[in-house]
Structures are given as C-alpha cells and as structure tokens.
Design a protein around this motif. Structure first.
Motif, PDB file in Angstrom:
ATOM      1  N   SER A   1      -3.135   8.474   9.838  1.00 42.05           N
ATOM      2  CA  SER A   1      -4.549   8.768  10.087  1.00 42.05           C
ATOM      3  C   SER A   1      -5.353   8.547   8.804  1.00 42.05           C
ATOM      4  O   SER A   1      -6.399   7.879   8.818  1.00 42.05           O
ATOM      5  N   GLU A   2      -4.885   9.113   7.715  1.00 40.93           N
ATOM      6  CA  GLU A   2      -5.610   8.937   6.446  1.00 40.93           C
ATOM      7  C   GLU A   2      -5.615   7.467   6.031  1.00 40.93           C
ATOM      8  O   GLU A   2      -6.615   6.958   5.527  1.00 40.93           O
ATOM      9  N   ALA A   3      -4.502   6.775   6.267  1.00 37.37           N
ATOM     10  CA  ALA A   3      -4.424   5.357   5.894  1.00 37.37           C
ATOM     11  C   ALA A   3      -5.436   4.537   6.685  1.00 37.37           C
ATOM     12  O   ALA A   3      -6.100   3.651   6.139  1.00 37.37           O
TER      13      ALA A   3
ATOM     14  N   PHE B   1       0.820  -1.229   0.000  1.00 37.17           N
ATOM     15  CA  PHE B   1       0.000   0.000   0.000  1.00 37.17           C
ATOM     16  C   PHE B   1       0.854   1.279   0.000  1.00 37.17           C
ATOM     17  O   PHE B   1       0.376   2.348   0.384  1.00 37.17           O
ATOM     18  N   GLY B   2       2.108   1.185  -0.407  1.00 39.25           N
ATOM     19  CA  GLY B   2       2.968   2.376  -0.471  1.00 39.25           C
ATOM     20  C   GLY B   2       3.637   2.699   0.847  1.00 39.25           C
ATOM     21  O   GLY B   2       4.230   3.770   0.994  1.00 39.25           O
TER      22      GLY B   2
ATOM     23  N   ALA C   1      -5.916   4.638  -2.719  1.00 39.68           N
ATOM     24  CA  ALA C   1      -5.476   5.675  -1.784  1.00 39.68           C
ATOM     25  C   ALA C   1      -4.732   5.103  -0.582  1.00 39.68           C
ATOM     26  O   ALA C   1      -5.148   4.116   0.014  1.00 39.68           O
ATOM     27  N   TYR C   2      -3.612   5.745  -0.260  1.00 40.33           N
ATOM     28  CA  TYR C   2      -2.910   5.491   1.004  1.00 40.33           C
ATOM     29  C   TYR C   2      -3.178   6.728   1.878  1.00 40.33           C
ATOM     30  O   TYR C   2      -3.887   6.627   2.877  1.00 40.33           O
TER      31      TYR C   2
ATOM     32  N   ASP D   1       3.803   9.043  -5.103  1.00 38.38           N
ATOM     33  CA  ASP D   1       4.648   9.670  -4.088  1.00 38.38           C
ATOM     34  C   ASP D   1       3.754  10.303  -3.029  1.00 38.38           C
ATOM     35  O   ASP D   1       3.089  11.303  -3.292  1.00 38.38           O
ATOM     36  N   THR D   2       3.740   9.696  -1.847  1.00 40.24           N
ATOM     37  CA  THR D   2       2.951  10.198  -0.725  1.00 40.24           C
ATOM     38  C   THR D   2       3.848  10.990   0.222  1.00 40.24           C
ATOM     39  O   THR D   2       3.443  12.001   0.788  1.00 40.24           O
TER      40      THR D   2
END
Ligand code: GLN
Length: 426
Positions: free
Chosen positions: A268-270, A77-78, A155-156, A124-125
C-alpha cells in the motif's frame, strides 16, 4: 574487486580528511541519494537519475572521513529477498557459490563479505539488512524506527524502513551506526536516543558481556524453520548460555499474521510512494501522447515485474470498498504484533531467533514463486511492524557450509543491548 555484480556504479566519493571513519571505505546502497552520483534503486526507471543533494547519512559519512567506493546493487526499489529483481542483474553470493546473497541489500552484504568495502549501508523495510547479512555471513543492524534519518532514502514503505550498517564485525557495525544515528530536522520521524534511555556510544557496548542476560526465544519463530538452521541456532544459544546468559521460551501469537500484514502495508505504501515516478520528474522519460499515455508508457517500460505486482496489489488494498477489509485489518494486526513484542520483552532483555528460516536459496529458484519468497520474511518482518531494533550476527554454518544468521531483537532504542549480546558470538 570481486565479480559478484555487487556494485551498480563505482564512482568514488571522498569524505573529509579526518574523523572516526578516516581511511575506511563504506559502500552505499543505491536507494540512498548521493549528490552528483547516479542513484537508481536498481530500477530502469531511474537509470541516469542524478540527485542534486546528499542523503543525511551520506553527509554524515563524508563528515566522518569515510570514502564511498560505490553504490551497491539491490532488488528493484528494495522489493525482494534475493537481489535478483534488479534491472542491473542479480548479485552473486561471494561466500556460497550458486546461492543468492539475500536481499534487498544484497550488494551491500556481498561487498563486505568479499572484502571489497570495509563496511556498507543498507536499508531494511522488512528484513533487507538482516537477510543479506545472514546469507553472506556478516553483521547487519536494523535500527529502532527513528534512530537514523531517512532524508534522501528513496521511499519504498516509509512507516517500516530504516537505514543501517552492514559490517564484518559487531564492533564495526556499531561504529558505523554511531556515525549515522541521531536526530535530523529534515526527517520529522527521527528521535533523540538520549530522550529514550540510551546514548550513542554503540561501539563501546560491543564488549561481549552477556553475564546475566535474559534471552527470550519465541517458539513461533522456530516453527517451520529449516532443521539445519534450527540446529545452528541452538548451538549459538548454547554458546551464549556458556558465557552466562539464560534463555526461556516466550510466545508471540500474532506473528502468524505478520507476513500478511507486512505485505499489505508495504505494498500500500509502495503504491503511493512510487506514484512520483511519472516519466516527467525523475529518470526515465515518458513517451508520446497525452499525460495518461505517457505516464503509462514510462511505468510499463521503467518498472520490473515485482514492482508492478506490488503497485497493483497496493492500489487495490487502498481502494474504496477494500480499504477496511485489507489495509485497516493489516494495521490492526500491526498493533497486535507490537503489543506481543512489548509483552515478551517485559520479561527478557532480548528475543532470539534464526534471522531467516531457511539457508540461502539457490540462484533462480524463487523468482517464479513470489509467495514462497514472501514467506521467507517470517522472522524479520514482525520486527519492522513493531519498529524495534534488531541485529543479525553469524551463528555458524549448516553441514553444507551455508551461513546461518542469529537475530536478536531488543526494546525500542535498545541498540546497546543487542550490540552487547551480538558481540559475544563473534
Ligand atoms: N523482502 C521484503 C520485501 O520484499 C523486505 C525488503 C526490504 O526490507 N526492503 O518487501
């Protein structure tokens, strides 16, 4: 094909017969949806998951005539900096034996460095295009947030990430960016570069002209960096200076908090984004029993250790009672980082630093030490917090022959400036 474990699958996807990328191969990171071709995100959770649609960037590649030779291996998941957390095994660095290729788009950088694809897409996160580009001695661009559609990117941490090109030269990377950039009604966060003082002629900007270019060097991004990396960095700056650029030191006081803020926001977003993997809707099936039991079993078996760690920490940071203490504080730090970049860029055309503070790590070295791995993202994560564009170009090698990348950061929608500056080093 080299044996670097860089591809998860090698299904070929053909594009149209003509277009700017006709006759060229562009490998695609396995978190970007490809219609009828498995898309795993490097996770056992999505083993066997076949998306019914193409990501916008994949549609654009096909329309441009590119051939996709396969889907590239990546950190699950990146989440990683070394491409060792994939459920499909670690990727090897084709140009530095025994070392990691960087991550999380390590497969994409490795296939380009090994010549197994002409170019590749990564995401690129917090550095996942620039880090592997630096570690494999190739070029990577993290676009301004909103330049490239995220429709079809699994999405990650969606407020931080962008899809972007990895290529052997700045000109090729710019050409690929030209194909994938531009507004998309299916991603409401996309913006039209022409409304922001740019256009899409990125390849033409790769003219190597740095005469009069003003480079700011943030002192904080050199502090703590490996000596051999810093030496190679200054050689590259000297090279740019010899071609007519000038440099001065600048300061970004807030970046000392960037890694912490990034990891709180990203986790948090993950935790929220990965809630959709419930053993019912995508990929792996849950087990027996009621909803809670089946959900728990699918996630216990489907997610690797790093993903579990982040989902747990992210859930904690967002929970009642802790939200203000962690998530809100991280958002405040993010605003401060943005402000510091704006200030530094009001007085320089680009900001330069080593892409990574360290040369490629030895394989296996960082897996048991997540904190050290997170700290390696010190120079890349601030750029995602500020939503700015950045390029990593090869700056040279350490005495041990390990590749070092130079990162150039520009103002929002300043892709042409960083492409121009980066192309002077090729
Ligand atoms: N290494 C960072 C992380 O693990 C960045 C990863 C990325 O950009 N996807 O979150």
């Amino acid at each position: 094909m080299g044996d670097y474990n860089a591809y998860i699958a090698t299904d070929t996807i053909e594009g149209t017969d003509d277009g700017p990328l006709a006759g060229r191969t562009v490998a695609v990171k396995d978190n970007i949806s490809t219609k009828d071709v498995q898309t795993t995100c490097g996770s056992a959770m999505l083993d066997g998951y076949v998306p019914p649609y193409d990501a916008t960037v994949v549609e654009r590649l096909k329309d441009a005539g590119a051939t996709i030779p396969g889907k590239t291996n990546m950190d699950e998941f990146g989440m990683g900096t070394t491409t060792e957390t994939s459920a499909y095994g670690a990727v090897e660095n084709p140009v530095a034996e025994g070392h990691v290729p960087g991550g999380s788009s390590g497969g994409s950088a490795a296939v380009v460095a090994a010549g197994d694809a002409d170019m590749a897409l990564g995401s690129d996160t917090g550095g996942s295009i620039r880090c592997p580009a630096a570690f494999c001695g190739v070029v990577g661009i993290k676009p301004t947030y909103g330049l490239v559609s995220r429709y079809g990117l699994v999405a990650y941490a969606n407020s931080l990430e962008q899809i972007g090109p990895i290529a052997p030269s700045v000109e090729d990377a710019a050409e690929l960016l030209e194909v994938i950039a531009g507004p998309d009604e299916r991603d409401g966060t996309t913006r039209d570069a022409t409304d922001h003082g740019s256009d899409y002629d990125f390849a033409a900007a790769a003219d190597g002209d740095v005469d009069g270019l003003s480079i700011g060097v943030p002192t904080e991004l050199l502090d703590g960096a490996d000596e051999a990396v810093v030496e190679t960095f200054w050689d590259a700056i000297d090279d740019l200076q010899a071609q007519g650029a000038s440099y001065h030191e600048v300061t970004l006081p807030s970046v000392e908090h960037a890694v912490e803020a990034y990891y709180v926001i990203a986790m948090s977003e993950a935790s929220s984004n990965l809630a959709r993997f419930d053993g019912v809707r995508y990929g792996k099936s849950g087990g027996e029993g009621n909803w809670n039991e089946s959900f728990a079993q699918a996630r216990e078996e489907g997610f690797g250790e790093e993903v579990k760690r982040r989902v747990l920490l992210g859930t904690y940071a967002l929970s009642a009672g802790y939200h203000d203490k962690y998530y809100k504080k991280a958002q405040d730090a993010r605003a401060w980082v943005k402000q510091d970049f704006d200030e530094a860029l009001s007085d320089a055309d680009v900001l330069a630093s080593p892409t990574m503070p360290v040369p490629p790590m030895k394989r296996g070295e960082s897996l048991d030490d997540p904190l050290t791995m997170y700290l390696a993202d010190a120079n890349t994560t601030p750029v995602n917090l500020a939503n700015l564009p950045a390029i990593s170009v090869p700056a040279g090698e350490t005495d041990d022959g390990l590749p070092v990348g130079l990162q150039l950061v520009g103002p929002a929608f300043g892709e042409k400036t960083i492409i121009r500056a980066g192309s002077a080093l090729a």
